[in-house]
Design a protein around this motif. Structure first.
Motif, PDB file in Angstrom:
ATOM      1  N   THR A  84      38.752 -37.613  38.145  1.00 46.64           N
ATOM      2  CA  THR A  84      37.921 -37.795  36.947  1.00 46.64           C
ATOM      3  C   THR A  84      36.491 -38.139  37.345  1.00 46.64           C
ATOM      4  OG1 THR A  84      39.810 -38.498  35.620  1.00 46.64           O
ATOM      5  CG2 THR A  84      37.639 -39.186  34.849  1.00 46.64           C
ATOM      6  N   ARG A  85      36.346 -39.033  38.313  1.00 48.61           N
ATOM      7  CA  ARG A  85      35.011 -39.425  38.783  1.00 48.61           C
ATOM      8  C   ARG A  85      34.277 -38.250  39.415  1.00 48.61           C
ATOM      9  NH1 ARG A  85      30.595 -40.442  39.930  1.00 48.61           N
ATOM     10  NH2 ARG A  85      29.695 -42.254  40.990  1.00 48.61           N
ATOM     11  N   LEU A  86      34.971 -37.443  40.213  1.00 47.13           N
ATOM     12  CA  LEU A  86      34.339 -36.304  40.869  1.00 47.13           C
ATOM     13  C   LEU A  86      33.913 -35.241  39.851  1.00 47.13           C
ATOM     14  CD1 LEU A  86      36.682 -35.901  43.980  1.00 47.13           C
ATOM     15  CD2 LEU A  86      34.360 -36.860  43.937  1.00 47.13           C
ATOM     16  N   ILE A  87      34.768 -34.949  38.887  1.00 49.15           N
ATOM     17  CA  ILE A  87      34.421 -33.974  37.859  1.00 49.15           C
ATOM     18  C   ILE A  87      33.221 -34.461  37.048  1.00 49.15           C
ATOM     19  CG2 ILE A  87      35.194 -32.837  35.737  1.00 49.15           C
ATOM     20  CD1 ILE A  87      38.040 -32.888  36.948  1.00 49.15           C
ATOM     21  N   ALA A  88      33.245 -35.730  36.683  1.00 44.99           N
ATOM     22  CA  ALA A  88      32.135 -36.281  35.903  1.00 44.99           C
ATOM     23  C   ALA A  88      30.821 -36.137  36.661  1.00 44.99           C
ATOM     24  CB  ALA A  88      32.400 -37.744  35.562  1.00 44.99           C
ATOM     25  N   GLU A  89      30.845 -36.418  37.951  1.00 40.75           N
ATOM     26  CA  GLU A  89      29.620 -36.306  38.747  1.00 40.75           C
ATOM     27  C   GLU A  89      29.160 -34.853  38.808  1.00 40.75           C
ATOM     28  OE1 GLU A  89      26.384 -37.595  40.288  1.00 40.75           O
ATOM     29  OE2 GLU A  89      27.995 -38.990  39.747  1.00 40.75           O
ATOM     30  N   ALA A  90      30.080 -33.924  38.967  1.00 37.71           N
ATOM     31  CA  ALA A  90      29.709 -32.506  39.012  1.00 37.71           C
ATOM     32  C   ALA A  90      29.108 -32.037  37.692  1.00 37.71           C
ATOM     33  CB  ALA A  90      30.932 -31.664  39.371  1.00 37.71           C
ATOM     34  N   LEU A  91      29.710 -32.425  36.569  1.00 40.99           N
ATOM     35  CA  LEU A  91      29.226 -31.957  35.270  1.00 40.99           C
ATOM     36  C   LEU A  91      27.896 -32.573  34.881  1.00 40.99           C
ATOM     37  CD1 LEU A  91      32.423 -31.655  33.029  1.00 40.99           C
ATOM     38  CD2 LEU A  91      31.317 -29.957  34.504  1.00 40.99           C
ATOM     39  N   ARG A  92      27.521 -33.694  35.490  1.00 43.10           N
ATOM     40  CA  ARG A  92      26.212 -34.281  35.205  1.00 43.10           C
ATOM     41  C   ARG A  92      25.078 -33.361  35.640  1.00 43.10           C
ATOM     42  NH1 ARG A  92      28.976 -39.361  36.537  1.00 43.10           N
ATOM     43  NH2 ARG A  92      29.219 -40.481  34.551  1.00 43.10           N
ATOM     44  N   ALA A  93      25.389 -32.351  36.432  1.00 40.76           N
ATOM     45  CA  ALA A  93      24.382 -31.339  36.762  1.00 40.76           C
ATOM     46  C   ALA A  93      23.936 -30.581  35.521  1.00 40.76           C
ATOM     47  CB  ALA A  93      24.940 -30.353  37.800  1.00 40.76           C
ATOM     48  N   ASN A  94      24.778 -30.534  34.488  1.00 43.67           N
ATOM     49  CA  ASN A  94      24.478 -29.784  33.271  1.00 43.67           C
ATOM     50  C   ASN A  94      24.150 -30.662  32.073  1.00 43.67           C
ATOM     51  OD1 ASN A  94      24.782 -27.308  34.434  1.00 43.67           O
ATOM     52  ND2 ASN A  94      26.572 -26.683  33.248  1.00 43.67           N
ATOM     53  N   GLY A  95      24.446 -31.963  32.140  1.00 42.42           N
ATOM     54  CA  GLY A  95      24.180 -32.804  30.973  1.00 42.42           C
ATOM     55  C   GLY A  95      24.864 -34.147  31.089  1.00 42.42           C
ATOM     56  N   GLN A  96      24.682 -34.967  30.060  1.00 40.32           N
ATOM     57  CA  GLN A  96      25.249 -36.309  30.072  1.00 40.32           C
ATOM     58  C   GLN A  96      26.767 -36.269  29.904  1.00 40.32           C
ATOM     59  OE1 GLN A  96      23.252 -39.375  27.744  1.00 40.32           O
ATOM     60  NE2 GLN A  96      21.452 -38.049  27.548  1.00 40.32           N
ATOM     61  N   VAL A  97      27.429 -37.254  30.522  1.00 41.93           N
ATOM     62  CA  VAL A  97      28.890 -37.327  30.538  1.00 41.93           C
ATOM     63  C   VAL A  97      29.330 -38.704  30.065  1.00 41.93           C
ATOM     64  CG1 VAL A  97      30.940 -37.335  32.023  1.00 41.93           C
ATOM     65  CG2 VAL A  97      29.117 -35.668  32.423  1.00 41.93           C
ATOM     66  N   VAL A  98      30.380 -38.744  29.239  1.00 40.81           N
ATOM     67  CA  VAL A  98      31.061 -39.987  28.936  1.00 40.81           C
ATOM     68  C   VAL A  98      32.465 -39.892  29.531  1.00 40.81           C
ATOM     69  CG1 VAL A  98      31.913 -39.171  26.685  1.00 40.81           C
ATOM     70  CG2 VAL A  98      31.720 -41.619  27.125  1.00 40.81           C
ATOM     71  N   SER A  99      32.941 -40.996  30.107  1.00 42.32           N
ATOM     72  CA  SER A  99      34.219 -40.946  30.820  1.00 42.32           C
ATOM     73  C   SER A  99      34.865 -42.320  30.810  1.00 42.32           C
ATOM     74  CB  SER A  99      33.977 -40.496  32.266  1.00 42.32           C
ATOM     75  OG  SER A  99      35.177 -40.413  32.999  1.00 42.32           O
ATOM     76  N   ASN A 100      36.195 -42.346  30.866  1.00 40.98           N
ATOM     77  CA  ASN A 100      36.921 -43.616  31.044  1.00 40.98           C
ATOM     78  C   ASN A 100      37.030 -43.884  32.541  1.00 40.98           C
ATOM     79  OD1 ASN A 100      38.680 -41.421  31.312  1.00 40.98           O
ATOM     80  ND2 ASN A 100      40.450 -42.536  30.527  1.00 40.98           N
ATOM     81  N   ALA A 101      35.893 -44.165  33.152  1.00 37.34           N
ATOM     82  CA  ALA A 101      35.775 -44.205  34.610  1.00 37.34           C
ATOM     83  C   ALA A 101      36.620 -45.287  35.254  1.00 37.34           C
ATOM     84  CB  ALA A 101      34.312 -44.385  34.994  1.00 37.34           C
ATOM     85  N   LEU A 102      36.996 -46.338  34.515  1.00 40.06           N
ATOM     86  CA  LEU A 102      37.755 -47.437  35.121  1.00 40.06           C
ATOM     87  C   LEU A 102      39.258 -47.268  34.957  1.00 40.06           C
ATOM     88  CD1 LEU A 102      35.474 -50.444  34.164  1.00 40.06           C
ATOM     89  CD2 LEU A 102      35.522 -49.124  36.287  1.00 40.06           C
ATOM     90  N   GLY A 103      39.692 -46.145  34.367  1.00 37.75           N
ATOM     91  CA  GLY A 103      41.109 -45.836  34.382  1.00 37.75           C
ATOM     92  C   GLY A 103      41.926 -46.283  33.184  1.00 37.75           C
TER      93      GLY A 103
END
Length: 424
Positions: A84-103
């Motif tokens: 989830t963290r890796l995908i979120a970082e990759a997609l930030r190349a295209n725009g802002q991301v919201v994520s449940n980063a802490l699981g």
């Protein structure tokens, strides 16, 4: 194969700024208040109680929050949080991301995460295996990443084939592109009900939950990296993406190098899947992998910290498959190892899985055991013929270790206790 090409950049989202209806706004506000009260009371982040309050006031809130996002769901037994963290970082190349980063990966925690979406374009959401189908129905994801299935939390989770069947039924008819690990027969069977599947050769180190065919129950044949059932002819699908050493091979056959700061083969596999997911959203593999290389730790996992005058690397391992992958990170010189196991509700109260772990791989390492179920672990190590020391807590365990950087491996709540201890 549908969905297997690397697309160009997709168009900007048209709906990220849309507002919520009044009832949903009220539910979000009430949830934030409940979360704040929980934090002030010292009961954690408050994300779960905040989400529960919000969903009680508006049962459709999760769907309403996700309606304004392009959503990726990530589910597996192991690797969900990191991927989830890796995908979120990759997609930030295209725009802002919201994520449940802490699981916080059940509906209440997911709702809390999406409630803070702001003007985000993407939602990258880790989902507990049991809740994947229901969350997918609510959030209408554009993509779903399926990494692996293996035994975990035996007192609360279904048997692995039952989970695979739940996924298979829940994904049938879903419009999302499913990015699935072709090397895990349970995942392949579950994903094969989907209309649009991108197969990734991500590997599978732990095979002990997939020796019988999930389709017919026959014996699975597993020559080399291949697998097939001779009785019903269910077999490994041909992958579009593949992990090859330190490279990710895309559907056109191009090899893209990765230079991850996260250690181990499992994280390379997570990155390969993440690159395939990012491509669905128009992020080029080179861009995606370059962005992933900036990630050094995920929710404390792999952190190297100073404690009591010593260096500790914090490693999370929750089940036999996870312990197997973690042991590969400490091969080489015999570094001291601290092992900690709890059996609280968040861990699963059944510790019989300890007998499925090959602790013989730690032979030659000085070992100290601690945690709530340290005596269970001690019995297991004794049967494995390993020498060890038992300690009451982390401070005692560190004091018992000989010189050298310490590898501290713990299951879920024991890992969180380690993090609290090292922060003082």
């Amino acid at each position: 194969m549908p969905g297997s090409s690397v697309p160009g950049p997709d168009a900007p989202s048209q709906h990220s700024g849309e507002s919520l209806p009044p009832r949903a706004k009220f539910a979000v506000t009430a949830g934030r208040v409940a979360a704040a009260v929980s934090r002030r009371a010292g009961r954690g982040s408050g994300s779960v109680i905040g989400g529960r309050v919000a969903l009680r006031l508006d049962p459709d809130l999760l769907a309403k929050l996700a309606r304004h996002l392009d959503v990726v769901l990530v589910s597996a037994t192991n690797g969900k949080t990191t991927t989830t963290r890796l995908i979120a970082e990759a997609l930030r190349a295209n725009g802002q991301v919201v994520s449940n980063a802490l699981g916080a990966n059940m509906p209440a925690g997911i709702t809390s995460a999406l409630a803070g979406r702001g003007s985000a374009r993407y939602g990258v959401i880790e989902v507990d295996e049991k809740y994947l189908a229901s969350v997918a129905r609510d959030v209408a994801p554009k993509a779903i990443a399926l990494l692996n299935l293996s035994r975990d939390q035996l007192d609360r989770a279904a048997e692995t084939r039952m989970l695979a069947e739940r996924w298979r039924e829940g994904l049938a008819g879903i419009e999302a592109t499913v990015i699935a690990n072709a090397d895990d027969p349970l995942v392949a069977w579950a994903a094969s009900s989907s209309r649009d599947v991108v197969w990734v050769a991500a590997g599978q180190a732990w095979k002990d939950d997939a020796w019988s065919c999930p389709s017919c129950g026959g014996v699975m044949h597993r020559p080399g990296d291949d697998w097939y059932c001779a009785e019903c002819h269910f077999r490994r699908p041909r992958p579009a993406w593949a992990l090859h050493g330190d490279h990710v091979i895309d559907p056109a056959g191009s090899a893209w190098p990765m230079s991850l700061r996260l250690p181990g083969r499992a994280n390379k596999a997570n990155a390969a899947t993440s690159a395939a997911v990012a491509a669905v959203f128009g992020v080029h593999p080179k861009v995606a992998l370059d962005r992933m290389s900036t990630v050094a730790a995920v929710a404390g996992r792999y952190d190297v910290v100073e404690y009591a005058g010593r260096q500790l690397r914090l490693l999370l391992a929750k089940n036999p498959a996870g312990w197997l992958e973690t042991f590969t990170l400490i091969d080489g010189p015999p570094a001291p190892v601290i092992l900690s196991v709890n059996a609280l509700s968040a861990d699963g109260t059944d510790t019989s899985w300890l007998w499925d772990v090959d602790y013989g791989r730690l032979a030659g390492h000085p070992i100290v055991v601690t945690g709530q179920r340290r005596l269970d672990l001690a019995v297991r190590l004794d049967v494995a013929g390993l020498r060890f020391t038992v300690a009451e807590n982390l401070a005692q365990a560190v004091a018992a270790c000989p010189p050298g950087r310490i590898e501290a491996i713990a299951n879920y709540t024991a890992f969180q206790q380690f993090r609290r201890d090292v922060r003082g």
